[in-house]
Design an enzyme around this catalytic site. Structure first.
Site, PDB file in Angstrom:
ATOM      1  N   SER A 151     -43.049  15.478   2.693  1.00 15.52           N
ATOM      2  CA  SER A 151     -42.422  14.910   1.495  1.00 15.52           C
ATOM      3  C   SER A 151     -42.373  15.920   0.367  1.00 15.52           C
ATOM      4  CB  SER A 151     -43.192  13.682   1.015  1.00 15.52           C
ATOM      5  OG  SER A 151     -42.601  13.210  -0.183  1.00 15.52           O
ATOM      6  N   LYS A 198     -45.824   8.584   6.443  1.00 15.06           N
ATOM      7  CA  LYS A 198     -44.667   9.084   5.683  1.00 15.06           C
ATOM      8  C   LYS A 198     -43.667   7.948   5.428  1.00 15.06           C
ATOM      9  CE  LYS A 198     -41.743  11.632   3.530  1.00 15.06           C
ATOM     10  NZ  LYS A 198     -40.388  11.504   3.819  1.00 15.06           N
ATOM     11  N   HIS A 257     -44.964   5.909   2.695  1.00 16.18           N
ATOM     12  CA  HIS A 257     -44.723   6.679   1.462  1.00 16.18           C
ATOM     13  C   HIS A 257     -43.309   6.412   0.961  1.00 16.18           C
ATOM     14  CE1 HIS A 257     -42.735  10.136  -0.420  1.00 16.18           C
ATOM     15  NE2 HIS A 257     -43.883  10.417  -1.005  1.00 16.18           N
ATOM     16  N   ASN A 258     -42.355   6.469   1.865  1.00 16.05           N
ATOM     17  CA  ASN A 258     -40.963   6.268   1.459  1.00 16.05           C
ATOM     18  C   ASN A 258     -40.716   4.832   0.991  1.00 16.05           C
ATOM     19  OD1 ASN A 258     -40.652   8.899   2.314  1.00 16.05           O
ATOM     20  ND2 ASN A 258     -38.665   8.540   3.248  1.00 16.05           N
ATOM     21  N   GLU A 301     -41.883   4.731  -2.342  1.00 14.43           N
ATOM     22  CA  GLU A 301     -40.897   5.495  -3.143  1.00 14.43           C
ATOM     23  C   GLU A 301     -39.730   4.576  -3.554  1.00 14.43           C
ATOM     24  OE1 GLU A 301     -39.606   9.344  -1.357  1.00 14.43           O
ATOM     25  OE2 GLU A 301     -37.580   8.563  -1.532  1.00 14.43           O
TER      26      GLU A 301
HETATM   27  C1  6PG Z   1     -39.379  12.741   0.496  1.00 12.54           C
HETATM   28  C2  6PG Z   1     -38.248  11.757   0.535  1.00 12.54           C
HETATM   29  C3  6PG Z   1     -37.229  12.076   1.563  1.00 12.54           C
HETATM   30  C4  6PG Z   1     -36.129  11.032   1.718  1.00 12.54           C
HETATM   31  C5  6PG Z   1     -35.251  10.884   0.538  1.00 12.54           C
HETATM   32  C6  6PG Z   1     -34.024  10.034   0.789  1.00 12.54           C
HETATM   33  O1  6PG Z   1     -40.499  12.263   0.625  1.00 12.54           O
HETATM   34  O2  6PG Z   1     -39.161  13.923   0.301  1.00 12.54           O
HETATM   35  O3  6PG Z   1     -38.774  10.501   0.853  1.00 12.54           O
HETATM   36  O4  6PG Z   1     -37.920  12.190   2.774  1.00 12.54           O
HETATM   37  O5  6PG Z   1     -35.316  11.416   2.763  1.00 12.54           O
HETATM   38  O6  6PG Z   1     -35.965  10.388  -0.528  1.00 12.54           O
HETATM   39  O7  6PG Z   1     -34.330   8.725   1.109  1.00 12.54           O
HETATM   40  P1  6PG Z   1     -33.214   7.599   0.958  1.00 12.54           P
HETATM   41  O8  6PG Z   1     -31.885   8.239   1.210  1.00 12.54           O
HETATM   42  O9  6PG Z   1     -33.506   6.564   2.002  1.00 12.54           O
HETATM   43  O10 6PG Z   1     -33.326   7.098  -0.441  1.00 12.54           O
END
Ligand code: 6PG
Length: 478
Positions: free
Chosen positions: A128, A182, A185-186, A189
């Site tokens: 990430s 991960k 984590h997303n 996010e």
């Molecule tokens: C990271 C992000 C990355 C992810 C983008 C796009 O941790 O660097 O999570 O891995 O691909 O944030 O995610 P979306 O297109 O689903 O918003």
């Protein structure tokens, strides 16, 4: 000269990780399906370290010291299987295949099992931090055999982000554990961004605060409890003025949010595990709704709105900050709850303090809060829910009155706050002595003989609803 690691797939993430490895003193063999990308990387950045140019996977494999380490950086899904299929016949027992993309953890479990049968290690690594993180130090979540980590870990730790000198990389667990973490984590996010969006919408639509002024507010928030990368970049985006029109940048961007799937996976997995990740789910749904442009247009004409004016409390701006903080905490609590459920389901010994610690720098959700989350799980007695950790029980309690005020203002004004409100519902659902689930059980028993438990007796019961309503002992069909 042989290389310590090979990277195949030199799109921006692969290229930046390769450069990061080389800048840290490793000799890196480069491979890409089309040689142009390899050459472009070498001509632009070849002087940053020791690279070996290879044209085929065979050349890549031949250039590596043993046991070989090959990092695959191609699009998640079929392309990963395709590269593995080409690579495996070229490798020898003990070699390590690493997938650094956003792969689904179930795919990683399957691939790990398949490669283990050939005495190869397969390491699914969550990375990430976006493009910049990959180059300057990402947060790294590796899953796979412990043995493979002994060989690979030092390299990953070296290129990872550092938090007060500590690498944001540690072995997460076997097979898909790294990619699972991960994925969560997303999911967090997504929720983090959604709560920021809700705060922005409320400040703008309820309090009339324009983006430029909000940039100042978010910058201020970034110095306190909310301090985080996403709050910092929110100030940057809100402060940005569109060069073409002179309007706030946020006003010229189409309000339909995209998604590549990791948030959705988190929710599907939460459903499978029976883990109530409502904040993450609402964030995914909010993006989906934003993309239903046709329906939204019709709705503007057809559906009844709400009041247009409500007296805002004097404390409104700070109330919004507190609602954001409380909702954010809930999304972390839900994500962590899901990690616990997954650890039980998949037999992973997930160390929550270590996971929180490697999210403190490098990754997208990096936040000051994560240091406290790490501390909450560092002791011998882990709280059953993040919100029960004394420090957080206290800080969320302090935010609750403001949180309720904000949600009720939003409801009155018809401003959607799906994560602020569903997180509050989760909080209230958790703390409530009696839930209407008792009635649900009664209904299920009436129409489907699904049985219930009593508050005052052991056992499983069924009421003969269609007959004399006598209660009988039953076999548990929960
Ligand atoms: C990271 C992000 C990355 C992810 C983008 C796009 O941790 O660097 O999570 O891995 O691909 O944030 O995610 P979306 O297109 O689903 O918003």
């Amino acid at each position: 000269m042989s290389a310590q690691i090979g990277v195949t797939g030199l799109a921006v993430m692969g290229a930046n990780l390769a450069r990061n490895l080389a800048r840290n003193g490793y000799t890196v063999a480069l491979h890409n399906r089309s040689i142009e990308k390899t050459d472009a990387l070498l001509s632009a950045h070849g002087e940053e370290g020791d690279f070996i140019r290879t044209e085929t996977l065979q050349e890549l494999v031949d250039s590596l010291e043993k046991p070989r380490r090959v990092l695959i950086m191609v699009k998640a899904g079929v392309p990963v299987d395709s590269v593995i299929g080409q690579l495996v016949p070229l490798l020898e027992p003990g070699d390590i295949v690493i997938d650094g993309g956003n792969s689904h953890f179930e795919d990683t479990r399957r691939r790990e099992a398949a490669l283990a049968e050939k005495d190869l290690h397969f390491v699914g690594v969550g990375v990430s931090g976006g493009e910049e993180g990959a180059l300057l130090g990402p947060s790294i979540m590796p899953g796979g055999s412990r043995e493979s980590y002994d060989s690979l870990g030092p390299m990953l730790e070296k290129i990872a982000a550092k938090y007060e000198g500590e690498p944001c990389c540690t072995w997460i667990g076997t097979d898909g554990a790294g990619h699972f973490v991960k994925m969560v984590h997303n999911g967090i996010e997504y929720a983090d961004m959604q709560v920021i969006g809700e705060a922005y919408d409320l400040l703008r639509s309820a309090a009339g605060i324009e983006p430029a002024e909000q940039a100042t507010i978010f910058n201020e928030w970034n110095t306190g409890q909310l301090s985080s990368f996403l709050i910092e970049i929110t100030a940057e985006v809100l402060g940005h003025v569109d060069a073409r029109t002179g309007k706030p940048f946020v006003d010229v961007v189409v309000d339909s949010a995209g998604q590549k799937g990791t948030g959705r996976w988190t929710v599907v997995s939460g459903l499978d595990l029976g883990s109530p990740v409502s904040a993450i789910a609402e964030s995914v749904f909010a993006r989906a709704l934003s993309s239903q442009r046709g329906q939204r247009e019709v709705a503007q004409e057809t559906l009844q709105g709400a009041e247009t004016a409500v007296e805002l409390p004097d404390t409104f701006v700070d109330d919004v900050r507190q609602a954001l903080y409380a909702s954010k905490l809930v999304s972390y609590a839900q994500g962590i709850d899901m990690l616990n459920a997954a650890a039980r389901e998949y037999g992973w010994d997930l160390k929550l303090d270590e996971i929180a610690s490697l999210w403190r720098a490098g990754c997208i959700i990096r936040a000051e809060l994560l240091d406290d989350i790490m501390k909450a799980y560092a002791g011998s007695e882990a709280p059953a829910n993040l919100l029960f950790a004394p420090a957080f029980a206290e800080s969320i309690a302090a935010a609750v009155p403001a949180w309720r005020r904000v949600v009720s203002v939003a409801v009155q004004l018809g401003i959607p706050v799906p994560v602020f409100s569903s997180s509050l519902a989760y909080y209230d659902g958790l703390r409530r002595k009696r839930l209407p689930a008792a009635l649900t059980q009664g209904l299920r028993d009436l129409f489907g003989a699904h049985t219930y438990h009593r508050v005052d007796a052991e056992g499983t019961f069924h009421t003969m609803w269609g007959e004399d309503r006598a209660e009988v002992e039953a076999v548990d069909t929960h």
